[in-house]
Design an enzyme around this catalytic site. Sequence first.
Site, PDB file in Angstrom:
ATOM      1  CB  SER A 576      -1.030  -0.067   1.319  1.00 45.25           C
ATOM      2  OG  SER A 576      -1.585   1.211   1.331  1.00 45.25           O
ATOM      3  CE1 TYR A 589      -4.200  -1.981   5.396  1.00 50.09           C
ATOM      4  CE2 TYR A 589      -3.302   0.302   4.778  1.00 50.09           C
ATOM      5  CZ  TYR A 589      -3.697  -1.108   4.230  1.00 50.09           C
ATOM      6  OH  TYR A 589      -4.064  -1.444   3.223  1.00 50.09           O
TER       7      TYR A 589
END
Length: 698
Positions: A576, A589
Amino acid sequence: MEKTFQYVDYLWDEQKAASMADDQVALFLYRSNILGADLRITNYGGGNTSCKTIEKDPLTNKDVEVMWVKGSGGDIGTLNRKGIAGLYTERLRNLKNVYKGIQDEDRMVGLFNHCIYDLDSKAPSIDTPLHGLLPFKHIDHLHPDALIAIAAAKDSKQITKEIWGDSMGWVPWQRPGFDLGLQLEKCLKENPDIRGIVLGSHGLFTWGDTSYQCYMNSLEVIEMASEYINQKIKQNGRVFGGQKIQALPKENRCEKAAEIMPLLRGLASSEKAMIGHFTDSDTVLQYINSNDLEKLAPMGTSCPDHFLRTKIKPLILNLSKDEKIADSKAVLEKLNPAFEKYRQEYADYYENCKHDNSPAIRDPNPVIIIYPGVGMFAFAKNKQTARVASEFYINAINVMRGAEAISEYTALPRQEAFDIEYWLLEEAKLQRMPAEKPLSRKVALVTGATGGIGKAIADKFIEQGANVIITDISEQSIQKALKSYQKDDATAVVCDVTSKDHIESAFKKACLTFGGVDIIVHSAGLAISKPLEDTTDNDWDILQNVLVKGQFMLAQKGIEIMRKQKMGGDIVNIASKNGLVAGPNNIAYGTAKAAQQHMSRLMAAELGKDHIRVNTVNPDGVIVGSKIWEGAWAKGRAEAYGIDVKDLPAHYAKRNLLNEIILPEDIANGVYVCVAILNKSTGNTINVDGGMANAFVR
């Protein structure tokens, strides 16, 4: 009225056939399809069927007889109008006036085009004259196991007489072509009352005045042959000389097959990568565990359709069923010489039989590999071809069993087999086949593959020719996703990437179904958006386990298989933008995504020597179709940016340099580039985010 047969399936539907009563071509196609639906009657792509109708000649407006016949390379089980050829029957028969003998066969095939009536015809096959030179309205040329067993028996002509008396003709082995058509015509002329003809070492011709009569004639002839063989087997008591070894239990056979398949795949792929297929059916086990295996297998198959797909003979592994496959080095010390010997024998076969104009030698590796006590493997360019090769060899096993029960099995002489395998017309057919897709011969395992990015990646891979193992944590989701693919393209397995056992099961499924794995894509994931003070231990652990530990365990098990294959491979991890950019409410995250990215670089540095390339694709803002954006994550990101959840898509689109909405398909394209185009690239990160300046890696 329902007809009852013991050895074949009666599939004729009176109501359905009645709806086609005014269209004889439709009835012929219907007959073909139901015949092809029973593999005891004919194998995939094997045999051909025809009908003759009266049509208006577009040039003279006169009635002419037209023969409709399966075109080259078709399959009667799936035959439709696009797969048939329509020829003027009289013109085809007039080719007898210009035929110059056996040496003229190749030229005759070119002349079939001068007989075309239907300009949309498929290319006529080599068997076209066999149908055209016989007078019957409907004709079936089939390859039933029972008939080929009779055709391949040492005293085939005598056995044909014993079963059918004077009602069946018999023609000795001859390569398909115009002259064989003349031999059928001659046989009928000498025996005008026969209902069909047995072709030595080849198959069966039957006919009828209507499509139904032809269908029934075919089934009745096959039923009689099957009953005769069944009675002989009962009388003999033993099949294939009786059992020599005991098979392993089912679970152990599958375990052993999954362990050895990557080794076999690597060896069978010495020239081109191959896809595998495994079977341990009762028919296979009876043959491979028998006393007669060593006698029968080297003889090779008899029917041309069989050995064209299975090669002239299989490779029998000299391994104990109790061999410890985990010790791959020791096993390879036994497998390597066996494969080298097979390749050399194939090269000798080519050199001894070749002609001045023979095509170059083809891949000398075995297609069929037999492991006594375990099962049978097939390796080919794709799953369908490997599966069909396996089915054809099972047909050959049935033929051997029947012929041995009757009298004695005979195979085609090597020169005859070579002349078909390396026939210039067969080579031309191979050259006409469509080019392979970029990911053909590749096997990919994709996690989180039932929705969003993972599903888009699986779709892309299959579209480009790969075989895919679909994994996800939900059985319901993977079964739903699997329905969107053809059966030979994908398989599915439940896989929680935090479970080592689940990961091992997923790779076992990959090996058992396709032979191994070439591409691993870790796309499974979840997202939690919370400030530091609200992030719980559970939040931290689940992100680390799914994204980081899952990636680690997938790679660890996957490279074990890739190293067995010695074919290199690709690992692509879906990370990501958040692994590069520090943002609010993203501590757990973002840290996990950063760990994924650096782990990928570490893997790339370590696995380069194995030609295993490791790259990362970084998405950002993939909202459409993504499960991550369902629920709390979307709410958390919206709060972090001070906007409403409904405004997230527009927010993410506007903030990138290209002002583009990023879709799952865009991420799939990034992964595809890594595995199909950038074949000398490893340790890289590809951002698929529309251009986020703060996420630039340099």
